[in-house]
Design an enzyme around this catalytic site. Structure first.
Site, PDB file in Angstrom:
ATOM      1  N   VAL A  17      16.241 -76.816  31.002  1.00 44.28           N
ATOM      2  CA  VAL A  17      17.268 -77.649  31.635  1.00 44.28           C
ATOM      3  C   VAL A  17      16.693 -78.355  32.861  1.00 44.28           C
ATOM      4  CG1 VAL A  17      19.517 -77.640  32.793  1.00 44.28           C
ATOM      5  CG2 VAL A  17      19.158 -76.229  30.760  1.00 44.28           C
ATOM      6  N   CYS A 131      27.452 -74.976  27.928  1.00 45.82           N
ATOM      7  CA  CYS A 131      27.165 -76.140  27.079  1.00 45.82           C
ATOM      8  C   CYS A 131      28.183 -76.324  25.955  1.00 45.82           C
ATOM      9  CB  CYS A 131      25.762 -76.019  26.490  1.00 45.82           C
ATOM     10  SG  CYS A 131      25.367 -74.390  25.839  1.00 45.82           S
ATOM     11  N   HIS A 251      24.200 -78.971  19.862  1.00 41.66           N
ATOM     12  CA  HIS A 251      25.207 -78.053  19.339  1.00 41.66           C
ATOM     13  C   HIS A 251      26.214 -78.847  18.507  1.00 41.66           C
ATOM     14  CE1 HIS A 251      23.555 -75.040  21.829  1.00 41.66           C
ATOM     15  NE2 HIS A 251      24.473 -74.918  22.756  1.00 41.66           N
ATOM     16  N   ASN A 324      22.889 -80.121  23.823  1.00 39.28           N
ATOM     17  CA  ASN A 324      23.268 -79.035  24.728  1.00 39.28           C
ATOM     18  C   ASN A 324      22.492 -79.019  26.036  1.00 39.28           C
ATOM     19  OD1 ASN A 324      21.381 -78.352  22.495  1.00 39.28           O
ATOM     20  ND2 ASN A 324      20.983 -76.546  23.750  1.00 39.28           N
TER      21      ASN A 324
END
Lengths: 348, 348
Positions: A17, A131, A251, A324
């Site tokens: 991230v 997420c 996702h 995500n």
């Protein structure tokens, strides 16, 4: 906007991230005066180039936040719990991407398309939701506003990147082993800190995070609790089944949503198409619907497979896909940082 | 049982399901007098060894079924539509694994654990339900009997083997290309006969079979219509979202089921554990739940992640996994053949 620039710290700068956050801060031309990259002692010393300048990653300590205006945390819940209060003490606003403060009643939980007004209610920390929650509430908020929502039943198809770069490596390594007919030895997924490991390559694992006493996983309960908090409606029934599948980024979610009022499907489609951050991809005739591989690398939430429920007249089914690591994490955090920066600049 | 033996034909003998049928006929010591292997002209001439005997696969024609007692069809709906009536004319009982006759009101649609009594109602053809339907109704039938079912909402995680051996090959080939960083060119999935192809490796495709006018796919409507027919209750609300994921063998299903009566979760678990063909794998403490990779190659339907719904007091959520080629196709068909054989032997 004035030309005010900010001292920004990124905690967890070397993670999956953190990498996306740095990319977005650069791409979005975030007004940075000084950038501090922080990590655990294990990754300290790593050199990361940002806007042509080599920056050495430092170990994050309580005193790291001296002079920092905005600190973006994505180094795990324990790190946030320990260090975010110090960052606040030293005057920083923290945007926390972990689970540490999300359900704290004094911490706003923000998706800018859904509840941007709550940013102003912070006491030093603003939490970024999970997420799988972010993309769902982003897609459902326009329906909540127009029709009201009474119930959500969601089954997820979650990418391994949600479990970090080591989980991506494990999935790719296992895939190669299976293709070559070799035995595989799972060692990270489903949950790094739990004893039992399962194969993720060519499989579907119905466990993300640890189990709670009610039989749901923590990931499932995050979706339940965070959705109610962000949508500011504890009366919405939410049930989730969270499943890890062999996808790298993106996702996907199969969502059943029951509304409070009658609707026309075409109106729902138009409403979503006009909503910020949402891209409708929904044309069965041309086999157009959102796919994880298409969503990867993009900031939007993609919605398709819109159709009336076959039993309940006020319900519909939809397929929601988003990267995500981007809208589900880094981009949502940077959006919040941009709003804070814009307000400060406007007041300065 | 007497020692009666049967002349058996397998149509689609060289396909993914045909191969499993032959394996099961052998393993189950099915009383075969003569075995005829049939296929399209493309695969005719293939030699298959069965119980030590080499059998040449012949092209299936209307006259292939002369003297056949039991014909097992799994060569596509068009082949069944054309040839099954000829097999019936020539005196065979057909067990059809395709979609050709499933919704025909004169054709029983049978899962032996659910409605074995309907086998006797046949007019020459008994239909084997769709793979994704079979495992769901097998797991839900005990709940229907004990509590009544008012509503089912299912999201599937379906293996590529459901689309045949060429789809398996495509998925494995694409996976290798992605791992090696090469470009991939999808050419079979999601639906061989439709123009648009999508990547299945490291992806989730929310389309199985063609789209219908109501926005649902045929696969989804098969689950809806077949479930009502098999469970003999048109009042059950069923909604499905069918998704292909990169798994080789084994469909997984996230199922929300609303019952008509109150229940204790422990009673449901016990009931399922005692039910034929069901194996309960449900222990969060030891991270035990069904997985496609564990179900592959096994005849059972595996059930886990049993938990009360968080909103509706009479509802629960569960995770149902089974090998789509075995219980979802070949084993269900062979089970029906065994019941027919046993009845004939008992009457002879």
């Amino acid at each position: 906007m004035s030309n005010q620039k900010f001292n920004v710290a990124v905690v967890g700068a070397t993670g999956a991230v953190g990498e996306q956050i740095l990319g977005l801060l650069d791409k979005r031309e975030f007004p940075i005066f000084n950038l501090k990259l922080l990590s655990s002692i294990r990754s300290a010393g790593t050199i990361i180039n940002f806007r042509g300048q080599d920056i050495t990653v430092e170990e994050a300590t309580p005193e790291s936040f001296e002079g920092i205006d905005i600190a973006l945390f994505s180094a795990g819940g324990d790190v946030s719990k320990e260090l975010a209060p110090h960052a606040v003490r030293l005057g920083a606003v923290c945007i926390d991407n972990t689970n540490a403060f999300r359900m704290d009643p004094n911490t706003p939980l923000v998706v800018p398309e859904v509840n941007p007004e709550q940013i102003d209610e912070h006491n030093g920390i603003i939490a970024n939701p999970n997420c799988s929650t972010i993309q769902m509430v982003a897609a459902l908020k326009p329906l909540q506003d127009a029709y009201g929502i009474s119930r959500i039943i969601v089954s997820t198809y979650q990418a391994v990147s949600g479990a970090g770069t080591r989980a991506i490596d494990e999935m790719l390594r296992q895939s190669k082993e299976v293709l070559e007919g070799n035995e595989i030895k799972p060692d990270i997924l489903p949950v790094g800190s739990l004893p039992v490991k399962h194969q993720i390559a060519f499989n579907a694992i119905p466990q993300i995070d640890k189990f709670l006493d009610n039989g749901y996983t923590l990931e499932e309960m995050k979706m339940v609790r965070e959705t109610k908090k962000i949508m500011r409606d504890e009366s919405i029934d939410v049930t989730a089944t969270c499943v890890r599948i062999p996808v790298i980024y993106g996702h996907s979610e199969s969502v059943y949503v029951e509304l409070k009022k009658d609707f026309e499907l075409e109106d729902v489609r138009d409403l979503l198409a006009e909503s910020p951050g949402i891209t409708v991809m929904d044309d069965p005739a041309s086999q157009t619907y959102p796919l994880a591989t298409d969503a990867a690398g993009k900031p939007d939430v993609f919605v398709g497979r819109l159709r009336r429920d076959l039993g309940e007249s006020k319900a519909l089914n939809m397929w929601i896909v988003s990267d995500n690591l981007i809208k589900g994490a880094a981009w949502n955090a940077v959006q919040i940082a941009e709003i804070i920066a814009a307000k400060r600049s406007a007041c300065s």
